[in-house]
Every structure is written in C-alpha cells, then in structure tokens.
Write a protein that holds these residues in place. Structure first.
Motif, PDB file in Angstrom:
ATOM      1  N   ASN A  97       0.575  -0.969  -0.125  1.00  0.00           N
ATOM      2  CA  ASN A  97       0.016  -0.021   0.196  1.00  0.00           C
ATOM      3  C   ASN A  97       1.511   1.036   0.258  1.00  0.00           C
ATOM      4  OD1 ASN A  97      -3.378  -0.568   0.051  1.00  0.00           O
ATOM      5  ND2 ASN A  97      -2.045  -2.100   1.148  1.00  0.00           N
ATOM      6  N   GLY A  98       1.660   0.715  -0.141  1.00  0.00           N
ATOM      7  CA  GLY A  98       3.118   2.099  -1.084  1.00  0.00           C
ATOM      8  C   GLY A  98       3.605   2.820   0.277  1.00  0.00           C
ATOM      9  N   ALA A  99       3.812   1.961   1.175  1.00  0.00           N
ATOM     10  CA  ALA A  99       4.996   2.029   2.117  1.00  0.00           C
ATOM     11  C   ALA A  99       6.360   2.738   1.983  1.00  0.00           C
ATOM     12  CB  ALA A  99       4.851   1.674   3.555  1.00  0.00           C
ATOM     13  N   ASN A 100       6.699   3.510   1.997  1.00  0.00           N
ATOM     14  CA  ASN A 100       8.184   3.474   1.802  1.00  0.00           C
ATOM     15  C   ASN A 100       9.246   3.555   3.050  1.00  0.00           C
ATOM     16  OD1 ASN A 100      11.266   4.756   1.129  1.00  0.00           O
ATOM     17  ND2 ASN A 100       9.869   7.206   1.046  1.00  0.00           N
ATOM     18  N   ILE A 101       9.886   2.307   2.298  1.00  0.00           N
ATOM     19  CA  ILE A 101      10.987   1.403   3.313  1.00  0.00           C
ATOM     20  C   ILE A 101      12.100   1.700   3.638  1.00  0.00           C
ATOM     21  CG2 ILE A 101      12.642   0.521   1.261  1.00  0.00           C
ATOM     22  CD1 ILE A 101      11.868  -2.384   2.235  1.00  0.00           C
ATOM     23  N   ASP A 102      12.608   3.184   2.907  1.00  0.00           N
ATOM     24  CA  ASP A 102      13.758   3.637   3.456  1.00  0.00           C
ATOM     25  C   ASP A 102      13.718   4.973   4.482  1.00  0.00           C
ATOM     26  OD1 ASP A 102      15.331   1.955   2.443  1.00  0.00           O
ATOM     27  OD2 ASP A 102      14.736   2.731   0.511  1.00  0.00           O
ATOM     28  N   LEU A 103      12.059   5.753   5.165  1.00  0.00           N
ATOM     29  CA  LEU A 103      11.899   6.345   5.289  1.00  0.00           C
ATOM     30  C   LEU A 103      13.056   6.576   6.860  1.00  0.00           C
ATOM     31  CD1 LEU A 103       8.142   7.062   5.101  1.00  0.00           C
ATOM     32  CD2 LEU A 103      10.048   8.326   4.204  1.00  0.00           C
ATOM     33  N   LYS A 104      13.376   7.523   7.396  1.00  0.00           N
ATOM     34  CA  LYS A 104      14.105   7.568   8.555  1.00  0.00           C
ATOM     35  C   LYS A 104      13.225   8.204   9.893  1.00  0.00           C
ATOM     36  CE  LYS A 104      18.365   7.785   6.548  1.00  0.00           C
ATOM     37  NZ  LYS A 104      19.454   8.723   6.120  1.00  0.00           N
ATOM     38  N   ASP A 105      13.403   7.501  10.968  1.00  0.00           N
ATOM     39  CA  ASP A 105      13.029   8.383  12.148  1.00  0.00           C
ATOM     40  C   ASP A 105      13.641   9.492  12.695  1.00  0.00           C
ATOM     41  OD1 ASP A 105      14.899   6.622  14.210  1.00  0.00           O
ATOM     42  OD2 ASP A 105      13.897   5.765  14.478  1.00  0.00           O
ATOM     43  N   GLN A 106      13.677  10.283  13.771  1.00  0.00           N
ATOM     44  CA  GLN A 106      13.893  10.962  14.395  1.00  0.00           C
ATOM     45  C   GLN A 106      15.756  10.890  14.238  1.00  0.00           C
ATOM     46  OE1 GLN A 106      11.882  12.945  17.414  1.00  0.00           O
ATOM     47  NE2 GLN A 106      12.673  10.716  18.913  1.00  0.00           N
ATOM     48  N   ASN A 107      15.807   9.709  14.462  1.00  0.00           N
ATOM     49  CA  ASN A 107      17.483   9.474  14.864  1.00  0.00           C
ATOM     50  C   ASN A 107      18.188   8.590  13.743  1.00  0.00           C
ATOM     51  OD1 ASN A 107      17.282   9.448  17.539  1.00  0.00           O
ATOM     52  ND2 ASN A 107      16.418   7.608  18.030  1.00  0.00           N
ATOM     53  N   GLY A 108      17.395   8.930  12.403  1.00  0.00           N
ATOM     54  CA  GLY A 108      17.964   8.936  11.052  1.00  0.00           C
ATOM     55  C   GLY A 108      17.916   6.605  11.019  1.00  0.00           C
ATOM     56  N   MET A 109      17.336   6.298  11.346  1.00  0.00           N
ATOM     57  CA  MET A 109      16.534   5.038  11.636  1.00  0.00           C
ATOM     58  C   MET A 109      16.103   4.622  10.647  1.00  0.00           C
ATOM     59  SD  MET A 109      18.995   3.996  14.215  1.00  0.00           S
ATOM     60  CE  MET A 109      18.848   1.775  14.554  1.00  0.00           C
ATOM     61  N   THR A 110      16.232   3.497   9.842  1.00  0.00           N
ATOM     62  CA  THR A 110      15.122   3.354   8.494  1.00  0.00           C
ATOM     63  C   THR A 110      14.983   1.364   9.068  1.00  0.00           C
ATOM     64  OG1 THR A 110      17.304   1.207   8.059  1.00  0.00           O
ATOM     65  CG2 THR A 110      17.197   3.791   6.914  1.00  0.00           C
ATOM     66  N   ALA A 111      13.457   1.216   8.844  1.00  0.00           N
ATOM     67  CA  ALA A 111      12.928  -0.196   9.103  1.00  0.00           C
ATOM     68  C   ALA A 111      14.734  -1.179   8.617  1.00  0.00           C
ATOM     69  CB  ALA A 111      11.995  -0.282   8.342  1.00  0.00           C
ATOM     70  N   LYS A 137      22.475   5.572   6.207  1.00  0.00           N
ATOM     71  CA  LYS A 137      22.868   5.988   7.325  1.00  0.00           C
ATOM     72  C   LYS A 137      22.312   6.816   8.099  1.00  0.00           C
ATOM     73  CE  LYS A 137      28.161   5.726   5.553  1.00  0.00           C
ATOM     74  NZ  LYS A 137      29.236   6.095   6.294  1.00  0.00           N
ATOM     75  N   CYS A 138      22.723   6.355   9.795  1.00  0.00           N
ATOM     76  CA  CYS A 138      21.701   7.054  10.410  1.00  0.00           C
ATOM     77  C   CYS A 138      22.270   8.486  11.019  1.00  0.00           C
ATOM     78  CB  CYS A 138      21.268   5.848  11.744  1.00  0.00           C
ATOM     79  SG  CYS A 138      22.638   5.810  12.357  1.00  0.00           S
ATOM     80  N   ASN A 139      21.503   9.328  12.108  1.00  0.00           N
ATOM     81  CA  ASN A 139      22.392  10.151  12.965  1.00  0.00           C
ATOM     82  C   ASN A 139      23.696   9.636  13.415  1.00  0.00           C
ATOM     83  OD1 ASN A 139      19.709  11.607  11.680  1.00  0.00           O
ATOM     84  ND2 ASN A 139      18.990  11.980  13.922  1.00  0.00           N
ATOM     85  N   GLN A 140      23.882   8.217  13.473  1.00  0.00           N
ATOM     86  CA  GLN A 140      25.346   7.883  14.232  1.00  0.00           C
ATOM     87  C   GLN A 140      25.948   8.273  13.477  1.00  0.00           C
ATOM     88  OE1 GLN A 140      25.218   5.059  17.883  1.00  0.00           O
ATOM     89  NE2 GLN A 140      23.682   6.653  18.535  1.00  0.00           N
ATOM     90  N   ASN A 141      25.927   8.403  11.356  1.00  0.00           N
ATOM     91  CA  ASN A 141      27.083   7.742  10.876  1.00  0.00           C
ATOM     92  C   ASN A 141      26.944   6.398  10.658  1.00  0.00           C
ATOM     93  OD1 ASN A 141      28.316   8.953   8.268  1.00  0.00           O
ATOM     94  ND2 ASN A 141      29.876   8.775   9.297  1.00  0.00           N
ATOM     95  N   LYS A 142      25.607   5.737  10.652  1.00  0.00           N
ATOM     96  CA  LYS A 142      26.225   3.411  11.006  1.00  0.00           C
ATOM     97  C   LYS A 142      25.402   3.406   9.859  1.00  0.00           C
ATOM     98  CE  LYS A 142      27.576   2.829  15.661  1.00  0.00           C
ATOM     99  NZ  LYS A 142      27.689   2.929  16.794  1.00  0.00           N
ATOM    100  N   THR A 143      25.411   2.144   9.421  1.00  0.00           N
ATOM    101  CA  THR A 143      24.838   1.876   8.181  1.00  0.00           C
ATOM    102  C   THR A 143      24.230   0.295   8.685  1.00  0.00           C
ATOM    103  OG1 THR A 143      26.405  -0.225   7.734  1.00  0.00           O
ATOM    104  CG2 THR A 143      26.091   2.136   6.453  1.00  0.00           C
TER     105      THR A 143
END
Length: 161
Positions: A97-111, A137-143
C-alpha cells in the motif's frame, strides 16, 4: 481531524487503535472518515499505535481505508512499528500500500536498521528482498551492516554482505 472530534461519546480513537476491536474502528469511521489519520497529542498516528500494539484488525482496517502509511512520528513509521514487533503480514500489507521502506525516524534509523537492532534475521532478509537501501546511514553515521557488526549478529552480517 481535531483531537476533540475523536473523543465523542467517551470513545477515544487512540484507545481503539491500541486495544479496540474492528467494530469500534468501523463505528468511529462511519461518524468521521478522517479518523483514519488522527494524530494523538504525542504525535503518533492511529496506524502507528495499532501497529506497535499488534492490533492487526484495526491496523488492517486503517490501511484499507487509506490511512497515511508514510506518516513519520517521533517513534518512526507504521512500517518501523511492524518491523520492531515482527509483524510480517502487516509489513507486506504496508509495502503493498505504498509504505516507503527507506524512511527515517528522528534518529535517522530505517526499518532495516531496526530489524538489525532487534536481531531479527528473517525480517532483515525480507526487507533486503524488498530492496531496502543497505547504504543509508543513521544520525550516528552507521549503516545496518555496521550495526550488525557492532552487535556481532553473524547471520545478519551474512545477509547484508
């Protein structure tokens, strides 16, 4: 939708999202169709709340009735909630239903990063198969891979290579 509109007759839509049943959400929806995108005072959508609480019936109804699947709260997205809770069927439905798999939260974390952190190799595999971006990469610059290495999750490391 104003928050006051969803408290009519002592029925709180956010309680319905958390622990209500299908008839509860249908009743609210009949009165006001915009309820599907109501946001609580902490910034969470009904869909996110239903997903975090494992309230599949309500989550499915919200998705079927065009709830915003890409809304990002301070706790992330509905997809992230399903990943954290290991809700594979809802992950599928959200993606369909169109959820973007790569969206980030406030910490830059992805699913994908959350699936790694919660040590869920099956979910990591699913997200990789669904083309989650392993390079983000998240806000801590990690994949996601770097988190897998940090936690020494060998199975996940191999999935992300």
């Amino acid at each position: 939708m104003s928050i006051n509109a969803v408290f009519a007759q002592d029925v709180n839509c956010f309680d319905v999202a958390r622990k209500g049943i299908l008839s509860d959400i249908k009743s609210l929806f009949e009165k006001d169709k915009s309820v599907v995108n109501a946001i609580d005072d902490k910034g969470s959508s009904m869909l996110i709340l239903a997903c975090y609480r494992g309230n599949d019936a309500v989550a499915n109804f919200l998705i079927d009735n065009k709830a915003e699947v890409n809304y990002v709260s301070k706790n992330g997205t509905a997809l992230m909630a399903c990943v954290v809770k290991g809700e594979f069927e809802l992950v599928d439905k959200l993606l369909l239903n169109g959820a973007n798999i790569d969206l980030k939260d406030q910490n830059g974390m992805t699913a994908l990063m959350l699936a790694v952190q919660f040590n869920n190799p099956e979910m990591v595999k699913k997200l990789v198969e669904e083309k989650a971006n392993k390079e983000l990469k998240c806000n801590q610059n990690k994949t996601a891979f770097e988190y897998a290495v940090e936690f020494n999750y060998e199975e996940i490391i191999n999935l992300l290579k």
